[in-house]
Scaffold this motif. Structure first.
Motif, PDB file in Angstrom:
ATOM      1  N   THR A 139      -3.959  -5.391  -2.222  1.00 59.40           N
ATOM      2  CA  THR A 139      -4.627  -4.268  -2.883  1.00 59.40           C
ATOM      3  C   THR A 139      -5.518  -3.514  -1.912  1.00 59.40           C
ATOM      4  O   THR A 139      -5.479  -2.281  -1.832  1.00 59.40           O
ATOM      5  CB  THR A 139      -5.456  -4.763  -4.080  1.00 59.40           C
ATOM      6  N   VAL A 140      -6.336  -4.242  -1.165  1.00 61.88           N
ATOM      7  CA  VAL A 140      -7.265  -3.580  -0.240  1.00 61.88           C
ATOM      8  C   VAL A 140      -6.530  -2.998   0.958  1.00 61.88           C
ATOM      9  O   VAL A 140      -6.775  -1.852   1.363  1.00 61.88           O
ATOM     10  CB  VAL A 140      -8.353  -4.563   0.229  1.00 61.88           C
ATOM     11  N   ASN A 141      -5.607  -3.749   1.536  1.00 63.65           N
ATOM     12  CA  ASN A 141      -4.965  -3.331   2.772  1.00 63.65           C
ATOM     13  C   ASN A 141      -3.864  -2.303   2.590  1.00 63.65           C
ATOM     14  O   ASN A 141      -3.648  -1.471   3.481  1.00 63.65           O
ATOM     15  CB  ASN A 141      -4.384  -4.551   3.507  1.00 63.65           C
ATOM     16  N   MET A 142      -3.151  -2.336   1.481  1.00 64.14           N
ATOM     17  CA  MET A 142      -1.996  -1.467   1.338  1.00 64.14           C
ATOM     18  C   MET A 142      -2.115  -0.498   0.163  1.00 64.14           C
ATOM     19  O   MET A 142      -1.878   0.699   0.317  1.00 64.14           O
ATOM     20  CB  MET A 142      -0.720  -2.307   1.203  1.00 64.14           C
ATOM     21  N   THR A 143      -2.505  -0.997  -1.016  1.00 62.26           N
ATOM     22  CA  THR A 143      -2.586  -0.105  -2.169  1.00 62.26           C
ATOM     23  C   THR A 143      -3.638   0.973  -1.968  1.00 62.26           C
ATOM     24  O   THR A 143      -3.446   2.127  -2.374  1.00 62.26           O
ATOM     25  CB  THR A 143      -2.871  -0.894  -3.455  1.00 62.26           C
ATOM     26  N   SER A 144      -4.744   0.644  -1.311  1.00 58.66           N
ATOM     27  CA  SER A 144      -5.763   1.670  -1.066  1.00 58.66           C
ATOM     28  C   SER A 144      -5.221   2.776  -0.166  1.00 58.66           C
ATOM     29  O   SER A 144      -5.580   3.951  -0.333  1.00 58.66           O
ATOM     30  CB  SER A 144      -7.017   1.049  -0.455  1.00 58.66           C
ATOM     31  N   ALA A 145      -4.356   2.436   0.778  1.00 61.79           N
ATOM     32  CA  ALA A 145      -3.744   3.451   1.640  1.00 61.79           C
ATOM     33  C   ALA A 145      -2.807   4.342   0.831  1.00 61.79           C
ATOM     34  O   ALA A 145      -2.738   5.562   1.050  1.00 61.79           O
ATOM     35  CB  ALA A 145      -2.991   2.788   2.787  1.00 61.79           C
ATOM     36  N   LYS A 185       3.253  -6.232  13.380  1.00 65.70           N
ATOM     37  CA  LYS A 185       4.195  -6.127  14.499  1.00 65.70           C
ATOM     38  C   LYS A 185       4.741  -7.492  14.894  1.00 65.70           C
ATOM     39  O   LYS A 185       5.892  -7.628  15.290  1.00 65.70           O
ATOM     40  CB  LYS A 185       3.450  -5.485  15.673  1.00 65.70           C
ATOM     41  N   PHE A 186       3.884  -8.512  14.794  1.00 64.76           N
ATOM     42  CA  PHE A 186       4.258  -9.885  15.125  1.00 64.76           C
ATOM     43  C   PHE A 186       4.107 -10.777  13.901  1.00 64.76           C
ATOM     44  O   PHE A 186       3.334 -10.474  12.995  1.00 64.76           O
ATOM     45  CB  PHE A 186       3.338 -10.439  16.223  1.00 64.76           C
ATOM     46  N   ALA A 187       4.809 -11.893  13.908  1.00 65.30           N
ATOM     47  CA  ALA A 187       4.567 -12.921  12.899  1.00 65.30           C
ATOM     48  C   ALA A 187       3.147 -13.450  13.057  1.00 65.30           C
ATOM     49  O   ALA A 187       2.624 -13.502  14.173  1.00 65.30           O
ATOM     50  CB  ALA A 187       5.578 -14.053  13.047  1.00 65.30           C
ATOM     51  N   PHE A 188       2.530 -13.840  11.938  1.00 64.98           N
ATOM     52  CA  PHE A 188       1.130 -14.271  11.975  1.00 64.98           C
ATOM     53  C   PHE A 188       0.977 -15.502  11.091  1.00 64.98           C
ATOM     54  O   PHE A 188       0.585 -15.401   9.931  1.00 64.98           O
ATOM     55  CB  PHE A 188       0.240 -13.137  11.495  1.00 64.98           C
ATOM     56  N   PRO A 189       1.299 -16.691  11.622  1.00 67.91           N
ATOM     57  CA  PRO A 189       1.204 -17.911  10.824  1.00 67.91           C
ATOM     58  C   PRO A 189      -0.169 -18.102  10.208  1.00 67.91           C
ATOM     59  O   PRO A 189      -1.188 -17.749  10.813  1.00 67.91           O
ATOM     60  CB  PRO A 189       1.511 -19.016  11.843  1.00 67.91           C
ATOM     61  N   MET A 190      -0.204 -18.624   9.009  1.00 71.36           N
ATOM     62  CA  MET A 190      -1.419 -18.902   8.240  1.00 71.36           C
ATOM     63  C   MET A 190      -2.044 -17.633   7.650  1.00 71.36           C
ATOM     64  O   MET A 190      -3.075 -17.694   6.993  1.00 71.36           O
ATOM     65  CB  MET A 190      -2.473 -19.642   9.082  1.00 71.36           C
ATOM     66  N   ARG A 191      -1.417 -16.484   7.870  1.00 68.19           N
ATOM     67  CA  ARG A 191      -1.986 -15.219   7.390  1.00 68.19           C
ATOM     68  C   ARG A 191      -0.906 -14.380   6.714  1.00 68.19           C
ATOM     69  O   ARG A 191      -0.833 -13.164   6.896  1.00 68.19           O
ATOM     70  CB  ARG A 191      -2.602 -14.446   8.551  1.00 68.19           C
ATOM     71  N   SER A 192      -0.067 -15.005   5.885  1.00 66.90           N
ATOM     72  CA  SER A 192       1.085 -14.286   5.321  1.00 66.90           C
ATOM     73  C   SER A 192       0.716 -13.072   4.470  1.00 66.90           C
ATOM     74  O   SER A 192       1.386 -12.032   4.580  1.00 66.90           O
ATOM     75  CB  SER A 192       1.977 -15.245   4.534  1.00 66.90           C
ATOM     76  N   PRO A 193      -0.325 -13.097   3.620  1.00 64.68           N
ATOM     77  CA  PRO A 193      -0.641 -11.885   2.845  1.00 64.68           C
ATOM     78  C   PRO A 193      -1.048 -10.708   3.735  1.00 64.68           C
ATOM     79  O   PRO A 193      -0.613  -9.573   3.525  1.00 64.68           O
ATOM     80  CB  PRO A 193      -1.787 -12.328   1.934  1.00 64.68           C
ATOM     81  N   TYR A 194      -1.877 -10.997   4.729  1.00 67.25           N
ATOM     82  CA  TYR A 194      -2.341  -9.946   5.633  1.00 67.25           C
ATOM     83  C   TYR A 194      -1.182  -9.352   6.423  1.00 67.25           C
ATOM     84  O   TYR A 194      -1.038  -8.126   6.529  1.00 67.25           O
ATOM     85  CB  TYR A 194      -3.386 -10.537   6.576  1.00 67.25           C
ATOM     86  N   SER A 195      -0.339 -10.207   6.969  1.00 66.46           N
ATOM     87  CA  SER A 195       0.793  -9.737   7.751  1.00 66.46           C
ATOM     88  C   SER A 195       1.748  -8.916   6.895  1.00 66.46           C
ATOM     89  O   SER A 195       2.231  -7.856   7.319  1.00 66.46           O
ATOM     90  CB  SER A 195       1.532 -10.919   8.385  1.00 66.46           C
ATOM     91  N   ALA A 196       2.017  -9.375   5.674  1.00 69.55           N
ATOM     92  CA  ALA A 196       2.902  -8.630   4.779  1.00 69.55           C
ATOM     93  C   ALA A 196       2.350  -7.237   4.503  1.00 69.55           C
ATOM     94  O   ALA A 196       3.085  -6.243   4.512  1.00 69.55           O
ATOM     95  CB  ALA A 196       3.087  -9.399   3.471  1.00 69.55           C
ATOM     96  N   ALA A 197       1.046  -7.150   4.262  1.00 67.93           N
ATOM     97  CA  ALA A 197       0.423  -5.854   3.988  1.00 67.93           C
ATOM     98  C   ALA A 197       0.512  -4.933   5.196  1.00 67.93           C
ATOM     99  O   ALA A 197       0.805  -3.733   5.069  1.00 67.93           O
ATOM    100  CB  ALA A 197      -1.031  -6.053   3.577  1.00 67.93           C
ATOM    101  N   LYS A 198       0.272  -5.474   6.380  1.00 65.95           N
ATOM    102  CA  LYS A 198       0.241  -4.640   7.572  1.00 65.95           C
ATOM    103  C   LYS A 198       1.643  -4.225   8.018  1.00 65.95           C
ATOM    104  O   LYS A 198       1.818  -3.135   8.589  1.00 65.95           O
ATOM    105  CB  LYS A 198      -0.513  -5.349   8.696  1.00 65.95           C
ATOM    106  N   PHE A 199       2.655  -5.070   7.787  1.00 61.95           N
ATOM    107  CA  PHE A 199       4.035  -4.620   7.991  1.00 61.95           C
ATOM    108  C   PHE A 199       4.360  -3.520   6.990  1.00 61.95           C
ATOM    109  O   PHE A 199       5.041  -2.538   7.311  1.00 61.95           O
ATOM    110  CB  PHE A 199       5.008  -5.788   7.818  1.00 61.95           C
ATOM    111  N   GLY A 200       3.874  -3.670   5.758  1.00 56.67           N
ATOM    112  CA  GLY A 200       4.107  -2.668   4.728  1.00 56.67           C
ATOM    113  C   GLY A 200       3.531  -1.311   5.098  1.00 56.67           C
ATOM    114  O   GLY A 200       4.129  -0.266   4.798  1.00 56.67           O
ATOM    115  N   ILE A 201       2.375  -1.305   5.741  1.00 59.05           N
ATOM    116  CA  ILE A 201       1.753  -0.048   6.162  1.00 59.05           C
ATOM    117  C   ILE A 201       2.654   0.718   7.126  1.00 59.05           C
ATOM    118  O   ILE A 201       2.735   1.952   7.081  1.00 59.05           O
ATOM    119  CB  ILE A 201       0.380  -0.314   6.810  1.00 59.05           C
ATOM    120  N   VAL A 202       3.354   0.004   7.993  1.00 57.52           N
ATOM    121  CA  VAL A 202       4.247   0.665   8.946  1.00 57.52           C
ATOM    122  C   VAL A 202       5.380   1.380   8.203  1.00 57.52           C
ATOM    123  O   VAL A 202       5.671   2.559   8.468  1.00 57.52           O
ATOM    124  CB  VAL A 202       4.812  -0.332   9.969  1.00 57.52           C
ATOM    125  N   GLY A 203       6.007   0.698   7.264  1.00 55.20           N
ATOM    126  CA  GLY A 203       7.080   1.322   6.500  1.00 55.20           C
ATOM    127  C   GLY A 203       6.583   2.492   5.668  1.00 55.20           C
ATOM    128  O   GLY A 203       7.245   3.538   5.565  1.00 55.20           O
TER     129      GLY A 203
END
Length: 258
Positions: A110-116, A144-162
């Motif tokens: 919500t904070v990382n992607m929906t707000s954008a 840009k890279f896989a981020f073990p232990m941080r799956s929600p954050y990584s998913a949101a930040k990959f989503g921002i690119v798309g």
């Protein structure tokens, strides 16, 4: 290079501290009128007191209704819009995917992607009316890279690119440029909290965790809020007028995340 923003009107989410505040400083120094929001009232007041002409309101971007009201009010106060910087973000949980609670996953996205999305959706009509403009979204090296232990954050930040690349394709015909920045770990309180959590999860010291993270960069360092803010200024100025649809890394030569 022409980095002058005289007469430009900008909104920056989470502009009370860190990258958002530094961007607000550079924008106002370049001649722009800037309105920011932030969840931290003290940080917001400090920023407003130290940056001449800065306007801002306390707002939680995770509250869709409140954030929508802030955005619409900011556009009214500015009399239009030329620049939207979707900067708000949160680290989210540090845990193996099977231990991530649904509510923590949802809060992070919500904070990382929906707000954008909300910032962009609200900004577009005003940018079209202005005859064009610039939107900058904050992704991350975790997009840009896989981020073990941080799956929600990584998913949101990959989503921002798309999201960025799609919006760039949709909006280019209206003279609206859309880009995102992918910072590496940024010096400050947030990365300190991440280091603490990852060190605890891996059973090592915080110093060892920091050394482990910086050793994965060519420059053996984290980046600073100023490094990111200068790139945002470039993209929103005439110097960046032919750049759109890009995910630009500012990461000290990061080769991967751990």
């Amino acid at each position: 290079m022409n980095l002058d923003l005289t007469g430009k009107r900008a909104i920056i989410s989470a502009g009370g501290a860190g990258i958002g505040r530094r961007t607000a400083e550079l924008f106002t120094a370049a001649g722009a009128r800037v309105v920011v929001c932030d969840l931290d009232a003290d940080a917001l007041e400090t920023a407003k007191a130290s940056i001449p002409g800065l306007e801002g309101s306390v707002c939680d971007v995770a509250d869709a209704g409140a954030y929508q009201a802030f955005l619409e009010g900011a556009i009214d106060r500015l009399g239009g819009l030329d620049i939207m910087v979707n900067n708000a973000g949160t680290a989210g949980p540090t845990a193996p995917v099977e231990e991530v609670a649904l509510e923590d996953w949802t809060a992070c996205l919500t904070v990382n992607m929906t707000s954008a999305f909300l910032g962009t959706r609200t900004a577009v009509p005003a940018l079209k009316k202005a005859g064009g403009g610039s939107i900058v979204n904050l992704s991350s090296a975790a997009g840009k890279f896989a981020f073990p232990m941080r799956s929600p954050y990584s998913a949101a930040k990959f989503g921002i690119v798309g999201f960025t690349r799609t919006c760039a394709m949709e909006l280019g015909q209206y003279g609206i440029r859309v880009n995102c920045i992918q910072p590496g770990p940024v010096e400050g309180a947030r990365i300190d909290r991440v280091i603490r959590a990852k060190a605890e999860a891996q059973g090592i010291s915080e110093n060892a965790m920091r050394d482990q993270m910086t050793s994965g960069t060519h420059l053996r360092s984290f980046v600073t809020a100023s490094d990111i803010a200068h790139q945002i200024l470039f993209l929103c100025s005439d110097a960046g007028c032919r750049i759109t649809g890009q995910a630009l890394s500012v990461d000290a030569g990061l080769e991967g995340l751990m």
